[in-house]
Design a protein around this motif. Structure first.
Motif, PDB file in Angstrom:
ATOM      1  N   ALA A  43       0.845  -1.202   0.000  1.00  0.00           N
ATOM      2  CA  ALA A  43       0.000   0.000   0.000  1.00  0.00           C
ATOM      3  C   ALA A  43       0.878   1.249   0.000  1.00  0.00           C
ATOM      4  CB  ALA A  43      -0.911  -0.013   1.222  1.00  0.00           C
ATOM      5  N   THR A  68      -5.761  -7.536  -7.723  1.00  0.00           N
ATOM      6  CA  THR A  68      -6.495  -7.222  -6.499  1.00  0.00           C
ATOM      7  C   THR A  68      -7.572  -6.195  -6.821  1.00  0.00           C
ATOM      8  OG1 THR A  68      -4.501  -7.599  -5.214  1.00  0.00           O
ATOM      9  CG2 THR A  68      -6.265  -6.416  -4.119  1.00  0.00           C
ATOM     10  N   GLY A 108      -7.793  -2.142  -5.706  1.00  0.00           N
ATOM     11  CA  GLY A 108      -6.602  -1.843  -4.912  1.00  0.00           C
ATOM     12  C   GLY A 108      -5.625  -0.887  -5.539  1.00  0.00           C
ATOM     13  N   THR A 109      -5.847  -0.514  -6.797  1.00  0.00           N
ATOM     14  CA  THR A 109      -4.855   0.338  -7.460  1.00  0.00           C
ATOM     15  C   THR A 109      -5.514   1.409  -8.307  1.00  0.00           C
ATOM     16  OG1 THR A 109      -4.704  -1.109  -9.375  1.00  0.00           O
ATOM     17  CG2 THR A 109      -3.139  -1.510  -7.612  1.00  0.00           C
ATOM     18  N   ALA A 166      -0.647   1.667  -5.523  1.00  0.00           N
ATOM     19  CA  ALA A 166      -1.470   0.767  -4.713  1.00  0.00           C
ATOM     20  C   ALA A 166      -2.094   1.541  -3.558  1.00  0.00           C
ATOM     21  CB  ALA A 166      -0.623  -0.375  -4.170  1.00  0.00           C
ATOM     22  N   SER A 167      -3.437   1.455  -3.438  1.00  0.00           N
ATOM     23  CA  SER A 167      -4.117   2.068  -2.301  1.00  0.00           C
ATOM     24  C   SER A 167      -4.197   1.090  -1.134  1.00  0.00           C
ATOM     25  CB  SER A 167      -5.508   2.553  -2.706  1.00  0.00           C
ATOM     26  OG  SER A 167      -6.239   1.488  -3.269  1.00  0.00           O
ATOM     27  N   LYS A 168      -4.039  -0.188  -1.423  1.00  0.00           N
ATOM     28  CA  LYS A 168      -3.931  -1.232  -0.407  1.00  0.00           C
ATOM     29  C   LYS A 168      -2.971  -2.289  -0.953  1.00  0.00           C
ATOM     30  CE  LYS A 168      -7.991  -3.844  -1.934  1.00  0.00           C
ATOM     31  NZ  LYS A 168      -9.284  -4.394  -1.555  1.00  0.00           N
ATOM     32  N   ASP A 169      -2.515  -3.202  -0.117  1.00  0.00           N
ATOM     33  CA  ASP A 169      -1.606  -4.244  -0.603  1.00  0.00           C
ATOM     34  C   ASP A 169      -2.256  -4.939  -1.797  1.00  0.00           C
ATOM     35  OD1 ASP A 169       0.145  -3.607   1.375  1.00  0.00           O
ATOM     36  OD2 ASP A 169      -0.202  -5.383   2.593  1.00  0.00           O
ATOM     37  N   SER A 170      -1.538  -4.981  -2.896  1.00  0.00           N
ATOM     38  CA  SER A 170      -2.111  -5.508  -4.138  1.00  0.00           C
ATOM     39  C   SER A 170      -1.155  -6.490  -4.794  1.00  0.00           C
ATOM     40  CB  SER A 170      -2.385  -4.365  -5.123  1.00  0.00           C
ATOM     41  OG  SER A 170      -3.257  -3.431  -4.575  1.00  0.00           O
TER      42      SER A 170
END
Length: 186
Positions: free
Chosen positions: A106, A122, A125-126, A171-175
């Motif tokens: 992230a 994901t 997530g991106t 990535a806005s979260k782990d992707s």
């Protein structure tokens, strides 16, 4: 390669020994004739001239052969280096032709080089990331749409980075991302 150098050294030694023997023979022949006092000619001058001519010819041809072998040896060394460099380039090219699964943490940004391909795995997530210096967006080859900076990237879409000028994904979260080609994560 070592065998060639060994062969060249053996030839040099053989030629040197043959040359010394012939030279010693030529030098000792008059002394042997003088010591015997018999007046007999051990070697006649035409025989010695022929022997000398043969020896000179042998030395010349062997020298030419050695020069050819040494140039061939240098050529082989250059060819071996070029082959090694080509094998390394092929290995790097082969590695860049296969999708790799990469975990993008992230907040991190993956920038692709020219012709890099990215598939986001994901969901949600991106987003597309385009630096201010870049001139365009990311090409979504599935929808045929050009993604602009900050747009959410749908999952399982094939993205193409047209130029390595600062285009990629954030990535806005782990992707999990599949990537083919050269990329950097910052």
């Amino acid at each position: 390669m070592k065998e060639l150098k060994s062969l060249i050294k053996k030839r040099h030694i053989f030629i040197l020994v043959a040359f010394i023997c012939c030279f010693a023979l030529l030098q000792l022949a008059p002394a042997a004739r003088a010591e015997s006092g018999s007046g007999r000619v051990i070697y006649d001058s035409t025989y010695i001239d022929k022997l000398e001519a043969t020896l000179r010819s042998l030395i010349q041809s062997t020298g030419d052969d050695l020069k050819k072998q040494m140039s061939a040896s240098a050529s082989n060394t250059n060819l071996e280096k070029k082959l090694s460099d080509t094998e390394k380039e092929l290995a790097a090219l082969k590695e860049s032709m296969v999708f790799k699964v990469v975990k993008l943490p992230a907040g991190k940004i993956m920038l692709g080089d020219s012709s890099a391909e990215i598939i986001v795995r994901t969901k949600g997530g991106t987003t597309a990331y385009i630096e201010k210096t870049a001139s365009g967006g990311l090409s979504n080859l599935i929808s045929g749409k050009d993604l602009k900076n900050g747009e959410v990237i749908p999952d399982n879409q094939l993205l193409l980075v047209p130029n390595g000028d600062g285009r990629g994904i954030k990535a806005s979260k782990d992707s999990y991302v599949m990537v083919k080609g050269i990329y950097t994560i910052k």
